[in-house]
Design a protein around this motif. Structure first.
Motif, PDB file in Angstrom:
ATOM      1  N   LEU A  98       7.097  -4.302  21.556  1.00 41.28           N
ATOM      2  CA  LEU A  98       6.097  -5.220  22.490  1.00 41.28           C
ATOM      3  C   LEU A  98       5.208  -4.363  23.078  1.00 41.28           C
ATOM      4  N   VAL A  99       3.889  -4.925  23.420  1.00 43.77           N
ATOM      5  CA  VAL A  99       3.121  -4.286  24.346  1.00 43.77           C
ATOM      6  C   VAL A  99       3.441  -5.013  25.604  1.00 43.77           C
ATOM      7  N   VAL A 100       3.515  -4.067  26.841  1.00 41.96           N
ATOM      8  CA  VAL A 100       3.792  -4.592  28.120  1.00 41.96           C
ATOM      9  C   VAL A 100       2.746  -3.833  28.976  1.00 41.96           C
ATOM     10  N   GLY A 101       2.088  -4.798  29.785  1.00 42.81           N
ATOM     11  CA  GLY A 101       1.168  -4.220  30.615  1.00 42.81           C
ATOM     12  C   GLY A 101       1.443  -4.625  32.207  1.00 42.81           C
ATOM     13  N   LEU A 102       1.147  -3.674  32.712  1.00 39.11           N
ATOM     14  CA  LEU A 102       1.446  -3.918  34.356  1.00 39.11           C
ATOM     15  C   LEU A 102       0.079  -3.556  35.025  1.00 39.11           C
ATOM     16  N   PRO A 103      -0.287  -4.334  36.099  1.00 38.55           N
ATOM     17  CA  PRO A 103      -1.446  -4.277  36.840  1.00 38.55           C
ATOM     18  C   PRO A 103      -1.499  -2.889  37.186  1.00 38.55           C
ATOM     19  N   GLY A 104      -2.778  -2.456  36.955  1.00 42.28           N
ATOM     20  CA  GLY A 104      -2.940  -0.908  37.536  1.00 42.28           C
ATOM     21  C   GLY A 104      -2.408   0.137  36.489  1.00 42.28           C
ATOM     22  N   ALA A 105      -1.588  -0.068  35.927  1.00 39.60           N
ATOM     23  CA  ALA A 105      -0.790   0.845  35.058  1.00 39.60           C
ATOM     24  C   ALA A 105      -1.050   0.741  33.469  1.00 39.60           C
ATOM     25  N   GLY A 106      -1.976  -0.137  33.031  1.00 40.16           N
ATOM     26  CA  GLY A 106      -2.265  -0.070  31.648  1.00 40.16           C
ATOM     27  C   GLY A 106      -1.149  -0.745  30.947  1.00 40.16           C
ATOM     28  N   ALA A 107      -1.320  -0.874  29.509  1.00 41.69           N
ATOM     29  CA  ALA A 107      -0.483  -1.346  28.484  1.00 41.69           C
ATOM     30  C   ALA A 107       0.382  -0.187  27.882  1.00 41.69           C
ATOM     31  N   HIS A 108       1.813  -0.500  27.314  1.00 38.40           N
ATOM     32  CA  HIS A 108       2.358   0.453  26.905  1.00 38.40           C
ATOM     33  C   HIS A 108       3.114  -0.141  25.963  1.00 38.40           C
ATOM     34  N   GLN A 109       3.403   0.549  24.580  1.00 35.50           N
ATOM     35  CA  GLN A 109       3.977  -0.324  23.638  1.00 35.50           C
ATOM     36  C   GLN A 109       5.598   0.395  23.802  1.00 35.50           C
ATOM     37  N   VAL A 110       6.471  -0.512  23.548  1.00 33.58           N
ATOM     38  CA  VAL A 110       7.851  -0.209  23.760  1.00 33.58           C
ATOM     39  C   VAL A 110       8.741  -0.769  22.592  1.00 33.58           C
ATOM     40  N   ALA A 111       9.918  -0.204  22.385  1.00 27.31           N
ATOM     41  CA  ALA A 111      10.752  -0.779  21.442  1.00 27.31           C
ATOM     42  C   ALA A 111      12.180  -0.885  21.938  1.00 27.31           C
ATOM     43  N   LEU A 112      12.870  -1.937  21.414  1.00 27.81           N
ATOM     44  CA  LEU A 112      14.320  -2.102  21.820  1.00 27.81           C
ATOM     45  C   LEU A 112      14.970  -0.577  21.272  1.00 27.81           C
ATOM     46  N   ASP A 113      16.036  -0.113  22.167  1.00 31.65           N
ATOM     47  CA  ASP A 113      16.729   1.065  21.553  1.00 31.65           C
ATOM     48  C   ASP A 113      17.584   0.589  20.366  1.00 31.65           C
ATOM     49  N   ASP A 114      17.942  -0.532  20.291  1.00 33.97           N
ATOM     50  CA  ASP A 114      18.848  -1.123  19.249  1.00 33.97           C
ATOM     51  C   ASP A 114      18.496  -2.261  18.254  1.00 33.97           C
ATOM     52  N   GLY A 115      17.417  -2.232  18.002  1.00 27.70           N
ATOM     53  CA  GLY A 115      16.863  -3.330  16.966  1.00 27.70           C
ATOM     54  C   GLY A 115      15.742  -3.884  17.262  1.00 27.70           C
ATOM     55  N   VAL A 116      15.421  -5.153  16.910  1.00 25.44           N
ATOM     56  CA  VAL A 116      14.095  -5.687  17.307  1.00 25.44           C
ATOM     57  C   VAL A 116      14.160  -6.986  18.080  1.00 25.44           C
ATOM     58  N   VAL A 117      13.132  -7.125  18.787  1.00 27.79           N
ATOM     59  CA  VAL A 117      13.170  -8.086  19.570  1.00 27.79           C
ATOM     60  C   VAL A 117      13.002  -9.474  18.885  1.00 27.79           C
ATOM     61  N   ALA A 118      13.932 -10.574  19.117  1.00 25.89           N
ATOM     62  CA  ALA A 118      14.008 -11.881  18.409  1.00 25.89           C
ATOM     63  C   ALA A 118      13.698 -12.749  19.386  1.00 25.89           C
ATOM     64  N   GLU A 119      12.822 -13.775  19.351  1.00 23.90           N
ATOM     65  CA  GLU A 119      12.736 -14.807  20.398  1.00 23.90           C
ATOM     66  C   GLU A 119      12.079 -16.221  19.881  1.00 23.90           C
TER      67      GLU A 119
END
Length: 135
Positions: A98-119
């Motif tokens: 996922l790419v997660v962005g916070l106001p004033g902190a930019g966007a960061h790419q993150v991964a689950l430590d145990d698989g993929v995100v399913a939604e």
């Protein structure tokens, strides 16, 4: 990013906790709700924005160097087994990151430590950034 301890029933990710660490040598502050995109093929430039429903009241969180803050993301669950299905009739989506962005902190790419995100339904409910680690 890790799967949350408290999450909805189903076979998808359900909920994930994203941790942010201040890696600078100075204090910083964060406030607000994130923007979130599923990174198709693990590539942030091929992201698919998710509709974020904010929960809770955003308050300023000050992080000393090395300090941590968190958000909790809750997804519409994939139902069933195997490839699963969405209650809405839409096809489930999976993302290696996922790419997660916070106001004033930019966007960061993150991964689950145990698989993929399913939604399902390209939506996510998000808490504001907090200094208290969610479950």
């Amino acid at each position: 990013m890790r799967q949350a301890d408290v999450r909805p029933d189903g076979t998808g990710t359900g909920a994930a906790v994203v941790e942010f660490t201040n890696t600078s040598g100075a204090s910083c502050s964060l406030q607000g709700h994130p923007i979130v995109a599923g990174a198709a093929n693990g590539s942030p430039d091929k992201g698919r924005p998710l509709a974020v429903t904010p929960t809770g009241t955003a308050a300023r969180v000050v992080l000393a160097p090395g300090g941590k803050a968190w958000i909790k993301l809750t997804f519409k669950q994939v139902q069933g087994e195997g490839d699963g299905y969405c209650a809405s009739g839409a096809d489930p989506a999976t993302y290696p990151t996922l790419v997660v962005g916070l106001p004033g902190a930019g966007a960061h790419q993150v991964a689950l430590d145990d698989g993929v995100v399913a939604e399902c339904d390209d939506t996510v409910t998000a808490t504001p950034v907090t200094a208290t680690k969610p479950s």
